[in-house]
Motif scaffolding. Sequence first.
Motif, PDB file in Angstrom:
ATOM      1  N   GLY A  84       0.948   4.033  -2.883  1.00 59.39           N
ATOM      2  CA  GLY A  84       0.780   5.447  -2.562  1.00 59.39           C
ATOM      3  C   GLY A  84       1.896   6.302  -3.131  1.00 59.39           C
ATOM      4  N   GLN A  85       3.120   5.816  -3.018  1.00 60.92           N
ATOM      5  CA  GLN A  85       4.259   6.548  -3.565  1.00 60.92           C
ATOM      6  C   GLN A  85       4.162   6.659  -5.084  1.00 60.92           C
ATOM      7  OE1 GLN A  85       7.662   4.423  -2.119  1.00 60.92           O
ATOM      8  NE2 GLN A  85       7.442   5.189  -0.019  1.00 60.92           N
ATOM      9  N   LEU A 111       0.832  -1.206   0.000  1.00 57.49           N
ATOM     10  CA  LEU A 111       0.000   0.000   0.000  1.00 57.49           C
ATOM     11  C   LEU A 111       0.869   1.259   0.000  1.00 57.49           C
ATOM     12  CD1 LEU A 111      -2.887  -0.954   2.462  1.00 57.49           C
ATOM     13  CD2 LEU A 111      -3.039  -0.642  -0.020  1.00 57.49           C
ATOM     14  N   SER A 112       1.959   1.213   0.748  1.00 54.85           N
ATOM     15  CA  SER A 112       2.882   2.345   0.771  1.00 54.85           C
ATOM     16  C   SER A 112       3.502   2.566  -0.598  1.00 54.85           C
ATOM     17  CB  SER A 112       3.967   2.101   1.815  1.00 54.85           C
ATOM     18  OG  SER A 112       4.929   3.125   1.791  1.00 54.85           O
ATOM     19  N   LEU A 114       1.424   6.574  -6.858  1.00 53.25           N
ATOM     20  CA  LEU A 114       0.334   7.508  -7.167  1.00 53.25           C
ATOM     21  C   LEU A 114       0.798   8.951  -7.012  1.00 53.25           C
ATOM     22  CD1 LEU A 114      -2.751   5.744  -5.560  1.00 53.25           C
ATOM     23  CD2 LEU A 114      -2.316   6.117  -7.995  1.00 53.25           C
ATOM     24  N   ASN A 115       1.598   9.212  -5.997  1.00 55.75           N
ATOM     25  CA  ASN A 115       2.133  10.564  -5.813  1.00 55.75           C
ATOM     26  C   ASN A 115       3.005  10.982  -6.993  1.00 55.75           C
ATOM     27  OD1 ASN A 115       0.850  10.947  -3.359  1.00 55.75           O
ATOM     28  ND2 ASN A 115       2.610  10.253  -2.159  1.00 55.75           N
TER      29      ASN A 115
END
Length: 96
Positions: free
Chosen positions: A80-81, A76-77, A83-84
């Motif tokens: 998220g990275q 998930l991390s 996606l950023n």
Amino acid sequence: MGELAIKIRIAEREYPMRVKEEEEERIRVVGKILNERLRFFKDQFGIQDKQDLLAMVAFETMVEKLKLEEERASHLSQVGQQLNVLEELLSTTNTK
């Protein structure tokens, strides 16, 4: 969907339970896996006491659960990275 009354045999003991129809197969598979793991610890380590066998299976299961939770959090991390990074790329593309 309704509920079913079933019996699951774990460590040579039957446990009656009520389960949703859609959960029956999963519950039966879990019972089978538990009995396989109990047999594994009994055969591999010569453990005879059922409480000790159940404790070992419970311990093994929790170790695996924590490992999966850590892997999930890591994935998930990473998502998220990523996606950023994509958001940054899109925002720089939109401002040009």
